[in-house]
Each structure stands twice: as C-alpha cells, then as structure tokens.
Design an enzyme around this catalytic site. Structure first.
Site, PDB file in Angstrom:
ATOM      1  N   CYS B 119       0.801  -1.157  -0.050  1.00  0.00           N
ATOM      2  CA  CYS B 119      -0.191   0.071  -0.061  1.00  0.00           C
ATOM      3  C   CYS B 119       0.679   1.263  -0.145  1.00  0.00           C
ATOM      4  O   CYS B 119       0.178   2.416  -0.283  1.00  0.00           O
ATOM      5  CB  CYS B 119      -1.089  -0.063   0.923  1.00  0.00           C
ATOM      6  SG  CYS B 119      -1.812  -1.171   1.165  1.00  0.00           S
ATOM      7  N   HIS B 248      -2.735   7.384   2.759  1.00  0.00           N
ATOM      8  CA  HIS B 248      -3.422   5.790   2.206  1.00  0.00           C
ATOM      9  C   HIS B 248      -4.647   5.711   2.733  1.00  0.00           C
ATOM     10  O   HIS B 248      -4.876   5.875   4.019  1.00  0.00           O
ATOM     11  CB  HIS B 248      -2.359   4.837   2.522  1.00  0.00           C
ATOM     12  CG  HIS B 248      -3.094   3.432   2.154  1.00  0.00           C
ATOM     13  ND1 HIS B 248      -3.800   3.244   0.973  1.00  0.00           N
ATOM     14  CD2 HIS B 248      -3.009   2.412   2.912  1.00  0.00           C
ATOM     15  CE1 HIS B 248      -3.952   2.013   1.160  1.00  0.00           C
ATOM     16  NE2 HIS B 248      -3.839   1.556   2.185  1.00  0.00           N
ATOM     17  N   ASN B 278     -10.395   0.323   0.286  1.00  0.00           N
ATOM     18  CA  ASN B 278      -9.027   0.443   0.233  1.00  0.00           C
ATOM     19  C   ASN B 278      -8.366  -0.038  -0.839  1.00  0.00           C
ATOM     20  O   ASN B 278      -8.550  -1.446  -1.131  1.00  0.00           O
ATOM     21  CB  ASN B 278      -8.522  -0.349   1.635  1.00  0.00           C
ATOM     22  CG  ASN B 278      -6.769  -0.318   1.825  1.00  0.00           C
ATOM     23  OD1 ASN B 278      -6.109  -0.311   0.697  1.00  0.00           O
ATOM     24  ND2 ASN B 278      -6.561  -0.814   2.977  1.00  0.00           N
TER      25      ASN B 278
HETATM   26  C1  COA Z   1     -10.256  -5.123  10.277  1.00  0.00           C
HETATM   27  C2  COA Z   1     -10.808  -4.089  11.276  1.00  0.00           C
HETATM   28  C3  COA Z   1     -11.731  -3.315  10.717  1.00  0.00           C
HETATM   29  C4  COA Z   1     -11.212  -5.185  12.445  1.00  0.00           C
HETATM   30  O1  COA Z   1     -11.983  -4.343  13.539  1.00  0.00           O
HETATM   31  P1  COA Z   1     -11.721  -4.703  15.152  1.00  0.00           P
HETATM   32  O2  COA Z   1     -12.459  -3.730  15.787  1.00  0.00           O
HETATM   33  O3  COA Z   1     -10.227  -4.999  15.092  1.00  0.00           O
HETATM   34  O4  COA Z   1     -12.433  -6.060  15.018  1.00  0.00           O
HETATM   35  P2  COA Z   1     -12.471  -7.247  16.016  1.00  0.00           P
HETATM   36  O5  COA Z   1     -11.735  -8.296  15.030  1.00  0.00           O
HETATM   37  O6  COA Z   1     -11.648  -6.898  17.210  1.00  0.00           O
HETATM   38  O7  COA Z   1     -13.899  -7.501  16.181  1.00  0.00           O
HETATM   39  C5  COA Z   1     -14.549  -6.787  16.935  1.00  0.00           C
HETATM   40  C6  COA Z   1     -15.954  -7.493  17.010  1.00  0.00           C
HETATM   41  O8  COA Z   1     -16.456  -7.107  15.758  1.00  0.00           O
HETATM   42  C7  COA Z   1     -16.715  -8.290  15.137  1.00  0.00           C
HETATM   43  N1  COA Z   1     -16.622  -8.322  13.623  1.00  0.00           N
HETATM   44  C8  COA Z   1     -15.257  -8.366  13.242  1.00  0.00           C
HETATM   45  N2  COA Z   1     -15.478  -8.233  11.768  1.00  0.00           N
HETATM   46  C9  COA Z   1     -16.822  -7.948  11.412  1.00  0.00           C
HETATM   47  C10 COA Z   1     -17.483  -7.477  10.207  1.00  0.00           C
HETATM   48  N3  COA Z   1     -17.021  -7.339   8.989  1.00  0.00           N
HETATM   49  N4  COA Z   1     -18.827  -7.508  10.441  1.00  0.00           N
HETATM   50  C11 COA Z   1     -19.410  -7.557  11.519  1.00  0.00           C
HETATM   51  N5  COA Z   1     -18.953  -7.669  12.988  1.00  0.00           N
HETATM   52  C12 COA Z   1     -17.308  -7.842  12.708  1.00  0.00           C
HETATM   53  C13 COA Z   1     -15.949  -9.288  15.629  1.00  0.00           C
HETATM   54  O9  COA Z   1     -16.574 -10.551  15.594  1.00  0.00           O
HETATM   55  C14 COA Z   1     -15.824  -8.803  17.457  1.00  0.00           C
HETATM   56  O10 COA Z   1     -17.194  -9.060  17.635  1.00  0.00           O
HETATM   57  P3  COA Z   1     -17.137  -9.519  19.213  1.00  0.00           P
HETATM   58  O11 COA Z   1     -16.663  -8.201  20.103  1.00  0.00           O
HETATM   59  O12 COA Z   1     -18.471  -9.530  19.773  1.00  0.00           O
HETATM   60  O13 COA Z   1     -16.261 -10.590  19.678  1.00  0.00           O
HETATM   61  C15 COA Z   1      -9.928  -3.165  12.123  1.00  0.00           C
HETATM   62  O14 COA Z   1      -8.871  -4.093  12.828  1.00  0.00           O
HETATM   63  C16 COA Z   1      -9.073  -2.470  10.735  1.00  0.00           C
HETATM   64  O15 COA Z   1      -9.503  -1.798  10.128  1.00  0.00           O
HETATM   65  N6  COA Z   1      -7.485  -2.485  11.218  1.00  0.00           N
HETATM   66  C17 COA Z   1      -6.788  -1.947  10.277  1.00  0.00           C
HETATM   67  C18 COA Z   1      -6.528  -2.854   9.009  1.00  0.00           C
HETATM   68  C19 COA Z   1      -5.943  -1.973   7.917  1.00  0.00           C
HETATM   69  O16 COA Z   1      -6.037  -0.854   7.731  1.00  0.00           O
HETATM   70  N7  COA Z   1      -5.354  -2.792   6.747  1.00  0.00           N
HETATM   71  C20 COA Z   1      -4.858  -2.045   5.765  1.00  0.00           C
HETATM   72  C21 COA Z   1      -3.654  -1.678   6.154  1.00  0.00           C
HETATM   73  S1  COA Z   1      -2.901  -1.180   4.315  1.00  0.00           S
END
Ligand code: COA
Lengths: 84, 322
Positions: B119, B248, B278
């Site tokens: 990215c 980004h 993204n």
């Molecule tokens: C991927 C991302 C959106 C996940 O969010 P998060 O808050 O870390 O999510 P978690 O995996 O901890 O899950 C939180 C809750 O949401 C739920 N959940 C996860 N993905 C979900 C989805 N797509 N839809 C609905 N619920 C979801 C989980 O089951 C969890 O539920 P719980 O608390 O009841 O167990 C986030 O971590 C993110 O965007 N990180 C940066 C990644 C990024 O930018 N990558 C590219 C870099 S170039």
C-alpha cells in the site's frame, strides 16, 4: 510515575474525550467502555496508545481485550507501575 | 565515464484515476458474509467500493488510469521514457505490468518496471520517478498505482473482504518548467520494518490476504504521524501551510487519527475510502485525481502524501498540485 486515583481517572477521562468524544466527566470507574460509553474495540486501541504516552504503561492487545470497565484500566495501570 | 544531466527540481504535470464500473455496497457484502452496513461504516468508513469485472485485468485498470494522466499532461507518448507501476496484486509475476501498459498507451520502448511496496507503493514510485528525473536517467515518467485486490481476497473472510477493492491512479512526473522554479515534489521520507511482516501477508500463490487488524491499526495510529511530520520538515514546509493531507485510504478511523495527530487543522483530509474502499497503492493517486478534478485542490497547493502498508513499509512526501 506517581499519581493519585483521582489524577489517573482525570487523565483517562481526557484521553477518552479526545479519542472518542465522550465527555471526561462521564468516565467514572463503574462504566463499561462498550455498553455505557459506546466505545468500540478500535477506540480501545487508541485509548491504549494514548495511555502509553500519558502514563508510560504499555497495554498490549491481548491484555486490552480483558479491560471492560474504567476501573479495569485503572487497576491495570496501577498493577503495571503507576504508583500511588 | 560521463554522468547524465538531470533537472534540479521535479514536479507533477497531471493526474488520472480509474475505478471499475461494478459497485459493491455494504449491503451486497452482507449477503455474502455475516456483517452489516452499520458495522462497516462505523469501523472502516466504507460505504461502497468498486470491483473489477471478470474480464478486466490489472493491466487494463492500470492502462485506463495511465492513459488519463498522459492525456491530461498534454505530452505525446514519445515524451515518456520511464513507466513505473506500483502494485502488489498482479495476476502473475511476469511479464511485468509496466511494459504492457506502455505498449498499450503507445509509449515506445520506455524503461518499464513494477514496484512492490504494497500500500506504500505509490509514494515509493513517485520518489524513484522524481529521483530518475533529477538524475537525468529519465525526463518524463508515468507513475501508476494499480491494484486488483479482489483476486487476492477470500470473499468468505469478513475481516478482509469488507476493506479491500480495485482501482488505479496515475501521475506524470517531469522536470520543473524553468531551472529556478521551486520544486513540486519534496524529498521522500521512507522506511520499513520486517519485524511486522506477519501483520499483513499473502502466504503463497494459493492463499489470500490475511491481516491482524488491531495490530495494524495500533501501528498505523502510533508510528505514522511522526513520519508525516518528518516529510514536512524535509521539504521545509510548515504543516500549517498544507492545503490537503492525503494519507493511504486504509481505514477512515486510521485516517482521522493520523490527521488529528498531524497538527494541520486547516488541511483538507482525503476521505476517498468512503466510495473507493482500500485500493492499496491506487488509493492516494485516486484520491488526488478526484480532489483535483472536483476543484477541491488548486494549482500550487501544497499536499502531504503518506502511504503505508504490508512489509511493513511506508513513505511520505510533500507535492504541489499542477
Ligand atoms: C479489520 C478491522 C476493521 C477489524 O476491526 P476490529 O475492531 O479490530 O475487529 P475485531 O476483530 O476486534 O472484532 C470486533 C468485533 O466485531 C466483530 N466483527 C469483526 N469483523 C466484522 C464484520 N466484518 N462485520 C461485523 N462484525 C465484525 C467481531 O466478531 C467482534 O465481535 P465481538 O466483540 O462480539 O467478539 C480493523 O482492525 C482494521 O481496520 N484494522 C486496520 C486494518 C487495515 O487498515 N489494513 C490495511 C492496512 S494497508
């Protein structure tokens, strides 16, 4: 770092206000981040990052998920080296 | 031995962007995996994204954006002597995308290579293009960030399929018009950390993108605002003088957190992710070309670019809008 409970709570309140826009006075020990303050897991990460700057204590991701209430965070900070 | 004669400064001459026609909404995704429009909007900030059609290759997407930038530059194809495509999602490792794109655009026999900094790719490509013009190894460079992430996504994995998308953006880089003109591309501040290689990866040719979302989020909201500030410092630009900040487009929450910590409250912050998703190395040039097209940016505006992603790698530089 030495801080009273009151100072720690105030510092944490400021962080929560800045990260999530929740007024600092609502950040009281009995509150649950998710259920009462409407703070999600990503805001919790930002709070942990800001807490490291402010209190000099790192809260890793695997510990962070166990910290459900404001009191949990205060206890963690205490346990990890912020002295009274 | 003699050395080539370069240009003292470089600038961007034009931009171009391309998004595939197919719109995929959050509701569409909710039909495929257990998720919801509300969750995606609040955690990631995306409302819809574009996905390439089955017959649309990465070279097609890259050519579409590159062709627009070339046309907007007013240069004839023969004026381009280097084509760099930043991408991490080719269908196959060879041939590279850049040579194919060059031929399709009628650019005869330029230097052509693909660059993979995930990215962060567009800012890396912009830096190497600018350096080539300064060194005199190229005069005009077509820089493209293009991705077809859809082919490396597991469409049953809700932690990734809600985030990544397809698209391309491009810029034409060349020398400043007069040797005394102020430069339009500032020094790059770049770096990497292989200790975090396991935070976003594709294991092998039969695998899909895997990421540790929270670890990436933590890193991005901790490590990057100092890099952004360093890029301003390196260019001698006060963050208060930035017209825009284009990070980004990884996650709206990351964008907002970095913008808050950057300390440039007057700068417009790109939020192209809302309708583009993204798109990895395409996200910055896509946002740039859209903001320029919609007159959100004016000629001479100072804009800070900040790219980051798998590797982990990152790069930032200040540019001026042509
Ligand atoms: C991927 C991302 C959106 C996940 O969010 P998060 O808050 O870390 O999510 P978690 O995996 O901890 O899950 C939180 C809750 O949401 C739920 N959940 C996860 N993905 C979900 C989805 N797509 N839809 C609905 N619920 C979801 C989980 O089951 C969890 O539920 P719980 O608390 O009841 O167990 C986030 O971590 C993110 O965007 N990180 C940066 C990644 C990024 O930018 N990558 C590219 C870099 S170039």
């Amino acid at each position: 770092m030495a801080m009273t409970d009151q100072e720690m709570l105030k510092g944490l309140g400021e962080i929560v206000d800045e990260v999530a826009g929740v007024p600092a006075d609502q950040v009281t020990p009995d509150k649950s981040f998710v259920d009462d303050l409407d703070i999600d897991s990503l805001s919790m990460v930002e709070i942990a990052v800001a807490a490291q700057d402010k209190f000099g204590v790192e809260i890793p991701d695997d510990q962070l998920k166990n910290l459900k209430t404001v009191q949990d965070v205060l206890d963690y900070l205490r346990g990890a080296g912020v002295s009274a | 031995m003699r050395l080539s004669e370069g240009s003292p400064g470089t600038r961007i001459l034009a931009f171009g962007g391309y998004q595939p026609a197919k719109v995929v909404t959050n509701d569409d995704l909710a039909q495929m995996v257990d998720t919801s429009d509300e969750w995606i909007r609040s955690r990631v900030g995306i409302e819809s994204r574009r996905i390439a059609g089955p017959d649309e290759s990465l070279a097609d997407i890259a050519s579409a954006a590159g062709g627009k930038a070339l046309a907007a530059s007013g240069l004839s194809p023969d004026a381009i002597d280097l084509v760099v495509v930043a991408t991490c999602t080719p269908e196959s490792p060879i041939p590279n995308i850049a040579a194919t794109v060059a031929t399709r655009l009628g650019i005869a026999a330029p230097g052509a290579y693909d660059l993979n900094a995930a990215c962060a790719g567009f800012c890396y490509a912009m830096a190497t293009a600018s350096d080539a013009v300064r060194a005199g190894t190229a005069r005009h460079v077509l820089v493209i960030g293009a991705e077809k992430l859809s082919q490396w996504i597991d469409w049953t994995d809700r932690s990734t399929c809600i985030i990544f998308a397809d698209g391309a953006g491009a810029a034409v880089v060349g020398p400043v018009a007069e040797p005394d003109d102020p430069p339009g591309i500032g020094p790059v501040v770049w770096g990497s950390d292989g200790n975090l290689a396991d935070k976003i990866y594709i294991a092998d040719r039969n695998s899909f993108i895997v990421q540790e979302g929270q670890a990436v989020f933590r890193w991005a909201t901790t490590a990057l605002h100092p890099i952004a500030r360093k890029a301003c410092e390196a260019a001698g630009v006060d963050p208060a003088d930035l017209a825009a900040f284009i990070p980004h487009q990884a996650n709206l929450r990351i964008i907002e957190a970095i913008a808050r910590k950057l300390g440039a409250p007057q700068a417009k912050v790109a939020t192209d992710i809302v309708t583009a998703g993204n798109t990895s190395s395409a996200s910055i040039p896509l946002a740039l070309s859209r903001m320029a097209e919609q007159n959100e940016l004016g000629s001479g505006d100072l804009v800070l670019l900040l790219a980051f992603g798998a590797g982990i790698s990152y790069a930032a530089q200040v540019i001026t809008i042509p």
